[in-house]
Write a protein that holds these residues in place. Structure first.
Motif, PDB file in Angstrom:
ATOM      1  N   VAL A   7      -5.747   9.173  -5.852  1.00 28.01           N
ATOM      2  CA  VAL A   7      -6.461   7.891  -5.743  1.00 28.01           C
ATOM      3  C   VAL A   7      -5.489   6.719  -5.872  1.00 28.01           C
ATOM      4  O   VAL A   7      -5.575   5.736  -5.121  1.00 28.01           O
ATOM      5  CB  VAL A   7      -7.592   7.802  -6.795  1.00 28.01           C
ATOM      6  CG1 VAL A   7      -8.204   6.413  -6.832  1.00 28.01           C
ATOM      7  CG2 VAL A   7      -8.666   8.842  -6.506  1.00 28.01           C
ATOM      8  N   ALA A   8      -4.541   6.832  -6.783  1.00 27.42           N
ATOM      9  CA  ALA A   8      -3.556   5.760  -6.961  1.00 27.42           C
ATOM     10  C   ALA A   8      -2.688   5.604  -5.725  1.00 27.42           C
ATOM     11  O   ALA A   8      -2.427   4.483  -5.273  1.00 27.42           O
ATOM     12  CB  ALA A   8      -2.694   6.044  -8.184  1.00 27.42           C
ATOM     13  N   LYS A   9      -2.248   6.713  -5.136  1.00 25.78           N
ATOM     14  CA  LYS A   9      -1.406   6.658  -3.940  1.00 25.78           C
ATOM     15  C   LYS A   9      -2.216   6.124  -2.752  1.00 25.78           C
ATOM     16  O   LYS A   9      -1.724   5.319  -1.962  1.00 25.78           O
ATOM     17  CB  LYS A   9      -0.845   8.054  -3.627  1.00 25.78           C
ATOM     18  CG  LYS A   9       0.090   8.127  -2.454  1.00 25.78           C
ATOM     19  CD  LYS A   9       1.476   7.609  -2.792  1.00 25.78           C
ATOM     20  CE  LYS A   9       2.445   7.677  -1.652  1.00 25.78           C
ATOM     21  NZ  LYS A   9       3.255   8.849  -1.586  1.00 25.78           N
ATOM     22  N   TYR A  10      -3.475   6.557  -2.643  1.00 27.95           N
ATOM     23  CA  TYR A  10      -4.372   6.083  -1.576  1.00 27.95           C
ATOM     24  C   TYR A  10      -4.511   4.567  -1.665  1.00 27.95           C
ATOM     25  O   TYR A  10      -4.414   3.863  -0.658  1.00 27.95           O
ATOM     26  CB  TYR A  10      -5.725   6.773  -1.741  1.00 27.95           C
ATOM     27  CG  TYR A  10      -6.729   6.528  -0.637  1.00 27.95           C
ATOM     28  CD1 TYR A  10      -6.731   7.322   0.501  1.00 27.95           C
ATOM     29  CD2 TYR A  10      -7.692   5.534  -0.756  1.00 27.95           C
ATOM     30  CE1 TYR A  10      -7.676   7.141   1.507  1.00 27.95           C
ATOM     31  CE2 TYR A  10      -8.626   5.327   0.243  1.00 27.95           C
ATOM     32  CZ  TYR A  10      -8.612   6.135   1.367  1.00 27.95           C
ATOM     33  OH  TYR A  10      -9.544   5.932   2.360  1.00 27.95           O
ATOM     34  N   ARG A  11      -4.707   4.056  -2.868  1.00 28.40           N
ATOM     35  CA  ARG A  11      -4.849   2.616  -3.098  1.00 28.40           C
ATOM     36  C   ARG A  11      -3.541   1.889  -2.772  1.00 28.40           C
ATOM     37  O   ARG A  11      -3.544   0.823  -2.152  1.00 28.40           O
ATOM     38  CB  ARG A  11      -5.265   2.355  -4.542  1.00 28.40           C
ATOM     39  CG  ARG A  11      -5.654   0.922  -4.811  1.00 28.40           C
ATOM     40  CD  ARG A  11      -6.184   0.678  -6.215  1.00 28.40           C
ATOM     41  NE  ARG A  11      -7.221   1.626  -6.586  1.00 28.40           N
ATOM     42  CZ  ARG A  11      -7.141   2.458  -7.642  1.00 28.40           C
ATOM     43  NH1 ARG A  11      -6.082   2.433  -8.436  1.00 28.40           N
ATOM     44  NH2 ARG A  11      -8.125   3.275  -7.922  1.00 28.40           N
ATOM     45  N   LEU A  12      -2.407   2.480  -3.184  1.00 29.90           N
ATOM     46  CA  LEU A  12      -1.098   1.891  -2.899  1.00 29.90           C
ATOM     47  C   LEU A  12      -0.861   1.800  -1.386  1.00 29.90           C
ATOM     48  O   LEU A  12      -0.371   0.781  -0.892  1.00 29.90           O
ATOM     49  CB  LEU A  12       0.013   2.717  -3.544  1.00 29.90           C
ATOM     50  CG  LEU A  12       1.439   2.295  -3.180  1.00 29.90           C
ATOM     51  CD1 LEU A  12       1.759   0.931  -3.778  1.00 29.90           C
ATOM     52  CD2 LEU A  12       2.434   3.343  -3.635  1.00 29.90           C
ATOM     53  N   LEU A  13      -1.232   2.837  -0.658  1.00 29.59           N
ATOM     54  CA  LEU A  13      -1.052   2.824   0.794  1.00 29.59           C
ATOM     55  C   LEU A  13      -1.912   1.736   1.441  1.00 29.59           C
ATOM     56  O   LEU A  13      -1.459   1.037   2.350  1.00 29.59           O
ATOM     57  CB  LEU A  13      -1.387   4.195   1.393  1.00 29.59           C
ATOM     58  CG  LEU A  13      -0.455   5.335   0.998  1.00 29.59           C
ATOM     59  CD1 LEU A  13      -0.979   6.662   1.540  1.00 29.59           C
ATOM     60  CD2 LEU A  13       0.961   5.081   1.475  1.00 29.59           C
ATOM     61  N   LYS A  14      -3.131   1.573   0.952  1.00 35.42           N
ATOM     62  CA  LYS A  14      -4.010   0.521   1.474  1.00 35.42           C
ATOM     63  C   LYS A  14      -3.422  -0.855   1.182  1.00 35.42           C
ATOM     64  O   LYS A  14      -3.393  -1.726   2.059  1.00 35.42           O
ATOM     65  CB  LYS A  14      -5.408   0.638   0.865  1.00 35.42           C
ATOM     66  CG  LYS A  14      -6.383  -0.397   1.396  1.00 35.42           C
ATOM     67  CD  LYS A  14      -7.756  -0.247   0.779  1.00 35.42           C
ATOM     68  CE  LYS A  14      -8.666  -1.349   1.299  1.00 35.42           C
ATOM     69  NZ  LYS A  14      -9.929  -1.419   0.582  1.00 35.42           N
ATOM     70  N   GLU A  15      -2.926  -1.058  -0.030  1.00 34.99           N
ATOM     71  CA  GLU A  15      -2.322  -2.342  -0.390  1.00 34.99           C
ATOM     72  C   GLU A  15      -1.065  -2.616   0.432  1.00 34.99           C
ATOM     73  O   GLU A  15      -0.808  -3.758   0.824  1.00 34.99           O
ATOM     74  CB  GLU A  15      -1.995  -2.359  -1.884  1.00 34.99           C
ATOM     75  CG  GLU A  15      -3.217  -2.413  -2.761  1.00 34.99           C
ATOM     76  CD  GLU A  15      -2.921  -2.175  -4.235  1.00 34.99           C
ATOM     77  OE1 GLU A  15      -1.741  -1.943  -4.594  1.00 34.99           O
ATOM     78  OE2 GLU A  15      -3.876  -2.197  -5.028  1.00 34.99           O
ATOM     79  N   LYS A  49       6.682  10.865   2.793  1.00 29.47           N
ATOM     80  CA  LYS A  49       6.736  10.044   3.996  1.00 29.47           C
ATOM     81  C   LYS A  49       5.453   9.248   4.266  1.00 29.47           C
ATOM     82  O   LYS A  49       5.386   8.500   5.231  1.00 29.47           O
ATOM     83  CB  LYS A  49       7.089  10.893   5.207  1.00 29.47           C
ATOM     84  CG  LYS A  49       6.078  11.950   5.568  1.00 29.47           C
ATOM     85  CD  LYS A  49       6.526  12.747   6.780  1.00 29.47           C
ATOM     86  CE  LYS A  49       5.474  13.768   7.153  1.00 29.47           C
ATOM     87  NZ  LYS A  49       5.819  14.474   8.354  1.00 29.47           N
ATOM     88  N   ALA A  50       4.464   9.351   3.396  1.00 27.85           N
ATOM     89  CA  ALA A  50       3.191   8.650   3.603  1.00 27.85           C
ATOM     90  C   ALA A  50       3.396   7.144   3.699  1.00 27.85           C
ATOM     91  O   ALA A  50       2.839   6.490   4.581  1.00 27.85           O
ATOM     92  CB  ALA A  50       2.203   8.993   2.496  1.00 27.85           C
ATOM     93  N   ILE A  51       4.182   6.589   2.822  1.00 26.27           N
ATOM     94  CA  ILE A  51       4.410   5.137   2.808  1.00 26.27           C
ATOM     95  C   ILE A  51       5.083   4.696   4.099  1.00 26.27           C
ATOM     96  O   ILE A  51       4.740   3.666   4.679  1.00 26.27           O
ATOM     97  CB  ILE A  51       5.200   4.689   1.559  1.00 26.27           C
ATOM     98  CG1 ILE A  51       5.099   3.177   1.382  1.00 26.27           C
ATOM     99  CG2 ILE A  51       6.624   5.113   1.598  1.00 26.27           C
ATOM    100  CD1 ILE A  51       3.984   2.777   0.500  1.00 26.27           C
ATOM    101  N   SER A  52       6.018   5.486   4.591  1.00 22.06           N
ATOM    102  CA  SER A  52       6.718   5.170   5.837  1.00 22.06           C
ATOM    103  C   SER A  52       5.762   5.180   7.026  1.00 22.06           C
ATOM    104  O   SER A  52       5.821   4.310   7.894  1.00 22.06           O
ATOM    105  CB  SER A  52       7.859   6.169   6.047  1.00 22.06           C
ATOM    106  OG  SER A  52       8.467   5.949   7.281  1.00 22.06           O
ATOM    107  N   ILE A  53       4.875   6.164   7.063  1.00 18.17           N
ATOM    108  CA  ILE A  53       3.900   6.258   8.153  1.00 18.17           C
ATOM    109  C   ILE A  53       2.974   5.041   8.136  1.00 18.17           C
ATOM    110  O   ILE A  53       2.729   4.416   9.171  1.00 18.17           O
ATOM    111  CB  ILE A  53       3.097   7.576   8.059  1.00 18.17           C
ATOM    112  CG1 ILE A  53       4.010   8.765   8.352  1.00 18.17           C
ATOM    113  CG2 ILE A  53       1.899   7.556   8.997  1.00 18.17           C
ATOM    114  CD1 ILE A  53       3.388  10.118   8.061  1.00 18.17           C
TER     115      ILE A  53
END
Length: 117
Positions: A7-15, A49-53
């Motif tokens: 959930v934290a990573k999902y939120r970070l990616l959205k932000e 690599k999620a943040i890069s995508i």
């Protein structure tokens, strides 16, 4: 059930997406965007690599806000990209790539205005 880390990573990616595009995105639209990123780019929320995508996708959206995975010709364009991306170590000059792409798409280059090329 999603973990706290997920959930934290999902939120970070959205932000991250919102920060790059400079616009907010609704939860449902973000959910659909993530689903498309998973389908086309093998996005895994907890991967390195999620943040890069997400950054790459956000930059595309910032440059062309009309970009969408759901347009009628996206699949055709994606297949053309994959055709050349998956080619084994082939190197093209700009002109060679233009000719190869036109052949792949069955386009007569004489019909394409020079300014468009």
């Amino acid at each position: 059930m999603a973990t706290k880390k997920y959930v934290a990573k999902y939120r970070l990616l959205k932000e991250t997406y919102e920060g790059i595009t400079g616009k907010g995105i609704s939860d449902i639209t973000w959910y659909r965007t993530v689903a498309s990123l998973k389908q086309y780019f093998s996005l895994s929320i907890e991967s390195e690599k999620a943040i890069s995508i997400v950054e790459t996708y956000a930059l595309m959206k910032r440059k062309c806000s009309a970009f969408s995975f759901r347009t009628s010709d996206f699949s055709e364009r994606w297949q053309a990209f994959k055709h050349f991306y998956d080619a084994e170590e082939v190197q093209y000059t700009g002109q060679q790539f233009l000719v190869a792409l036109a052949d792949y798409l069955k386009i007569n280059l004489d019909d394409v205005p020079r300014s468009t090329r």
